[in-house]
Design an enzyme around this catalytic site. Structure first.
Site, PDB file in Angstrom:
ATOM      1  N   ARG A  85       0.865  -1.181   0.000  1.00 19.36           N
ATOM      2  CA  ARG A  85       0.000   0.000   0.000  1.00 19.36           C
ATOM      3  C   ARG A  85       0.896   1.223   0.000  1.00 19.36           C
ATOM      4  O   ARG A  85       2.002   1.213   0.528  1.00 19.36           O
ATOM      5  CB  ARG A  85      -0.932   0.014   1.214  1.00 19.36           C
ATOM      6  CG  ARG A  85      -2.134  -0.906   1.106  1.00 19.36           C
ATOM      7  CD  ARG A  85      -3.125  -0.410   0.070  1.00 19.36           C
ATOM      8  NE  ARG A  85      -4.341  -1.212   0.032  1.00 19.36           N
ATOM      9  CZ  ARG A  85      -4.555  -2.192  -0.845  1.00 19.36           C
ATOM     10  NH1 ARG A  85      -3.610  -2.496  -1.725  1.00 19.36           N
ATOM     11  NH2 ARG A  85      -5.693  -2.859  -0.839  1.00 19.36           N
ATOM     12  N   GLU A  87      -2.795   7.929  -3.893  1.00 18.15           N
ATOM     13  CA  GLU A  87      -3.311   7.335  -5.132  1.00 18.15           C
ATOM     14  C   GLU A  87      -4.687   7.898  -5.508  1.00 18.15           C
ATOM     15  O   GLU A  87      -5.540   8.044  -4.629  1.00 18.15           O
ATOM     16  CB  GLU A  87      -3.417   5.817  -4.894  1.00 18.15           C
ATOM     17  CG  GLU A  87      -3.438   4.979  -6.140  1.00 18.15           C
ATOM     18  CD  GLU A  87      -3.182   3.503  -5.820  1.00 18.15           C
ATOM     19  OE1 GLU A  87      -4.011   2.681  -6.241  1.00 18.15           O
ATOM     20  OE2 GLU A  87      -2.179   3.198  -5.149  1.00 18.15           O
ATOM     21  N   HIS A 135      -1.193   0.475 -10.274  1.00 14.01           N
ATOM     22  CA  HIS A 135      -1.823  -0.480  -9.342  1.00 14.01           C
ATOM     23  C   HIS A 135      -2.335  -1.720 -10.097  1.00 14.01           C
ATOM     24  O   HIS A 135      -3.517  -2.036 -10.084  1.00 14.01           O
ATOM     25  CB  HIS A 135      -2.969   0.193  -8.578  1.00 14.01           C
ATOM     26  CG  HIS A 135      -3.259  -0.471  -7.262  1.00 14.01           C
ATOM     27  ND1 HIS A 135      -3.614   0.223  -6.132  1.00 14.01           N
ATOM     28  CD2 HIS A 135      -3.250  -1.780  -6.892  1.00 14.01           C
ATOM     29  CE1 HIS A 135      -3.821  -0.616  -5.130  1.00 14.01           C
ATOM     30  NE2 HIS A 135      -3.600  -1.842  -5.577  1.00 14.01           N
TER      31      HIS A 135
END
Length: 320
Positions: free
Chosen positions: A237, A266, A284
């Site tokens: 993450r 993000e 991602h």
């Protein structure tokens, strides 16, 4: 009839399976739920199937103290966008989808390791720009991965899968940092100090869940401990990395390069990272394969099915 809300479009086979459990409402946007949508979903539906970016924070539950929703069947292994304690206080069960994402995410880690060490992204940009003038003996020399030392931060399912690929596929020496002891089916050495791991690794890979204990775990101290030829990889993450510290380490030559699939804010990616040729940036893609996303969705549906049948969902997120 059970009312089920799905926050993003999902593969058809997942939606078909969910329709067998109740009346399905599928939102047609890929953007995260808005504050009003978050609250409405808790008020109006029996089950919500959210995913990354759908911020079910404490204040959302505070505004809906007696929700109709009894289950947040999260699509994804990470659930840092859900305040699990607040959900519990509101009587809402939370589940996730571990296991289905393991191999795909480990594959992306290896992709980034190879791309960063062998300068693949930079090379592709060179060819696409029409600037490649042909092979020569010292062209774009990178780092050979085979036989090098990989340091893995977090030896859970994904960390173990990465380590297996490194050990068996590339003959790499595996070191790792983990909060508990692990019994592994291959040779690997656990280190008690993260800075020591960073110093010994040719490639440092983050594979930890997001949470208070891992926020900015990769920080200026870690980057300062790394060797100048080493590469940093993050597939976990974005908030486990102090992005500003990473940028400084790259700009000052403390480390040779980085490969990132996730970002601290993000989908925002800092311009400083975009500008650097020694940084590989992916959008991602960790689980971005149809069979993996379908598997994740079907796992979420199984959690819903168990919940509706008054059974314990197979992937219950424990309230700690």
């Amino acid at each position: 009839m059970t009312q089920i809300f799905v926050s993003r479009p999902l593969p058809d086979q997942v939606l078909d399976a969910a329709r067998a459990l109740g009346t399905l409402t599928v939102r047609d946007s890929n953007a995260p739920l808005t504050p009003d949508e978050l609250r409405q979903s808790l008020r109006d539906y029996d089950v919500v199937l959210p995913t990354l970016g759908d911020m079910f924070a404490a204040e959302v539950f505070a505004d809906v103290p007696t929700p109709k929703c009894g289950l947040l069947a999260n699509f994804g292994v990470g659930y840092n966008h859900i305040d699990v304690q607040a959900a519990k206080a509101a009587g809402v069960v939370v589940t996730n989808t571990p296991g289905a994402v393991t191999d795909a995410t480990a594959d992306i880690a290896m992709t980034l390791m190879l791309m960063s060490a062998r300068r693949a992204g930079q090379g592709e940009r060179l060819v696409r720009a029409g600037k490649w003038q042909g092979w020569h003996p010292t062209q774009m020399l990178g780092m050979h991965l085979s036989g090098k030392t990989v340091g893995i931060v977090g030896m859970g399912r994904i960390g173990t899968a990465i380590a297996q690929r490194c050990h068996f596929g590339f003959g790499m020496n595996v070191l790792y940092y983990n909060r508990s002891k692990k019994t592994l089916p291959f040779v690997a050495t656990q280190l008690a100090d993260l800075a020591d791991l960073a110093h010994q690794a040719d490639v440092l890979v983050m594979a930890v869940p997001s949470g208070a204990a891992t926020w900015h775990l990769a920080n200026s101290e870690v980057f300062a401990a790394m060797q100048p030829h080493a590469h940093f990889i993050n597939i976990s993450r974005g908030d486990v990395v102090d992005e500003a510290a990473l940028i400084r380490a790259l700009q000052e030559g403390q480390i040779a390069g980085a490969g990132l699939d996730v970002y601290e804010q993000e989908p925002h990616v800092p311009e400083a990272l975009i500008a650097m040729e020694n940084v590989t940036l992916l959008p991602h893609l960790g689980t971005a394969a149809l069979e993996i996303r379908a598997g994740m969705g079907l796992m979420a549906v199984e959690n819903i099915k168990a919940f509706l049948g008054n059974a314990t969902p197979p992937n219950l997120v424990l309230h700690t």
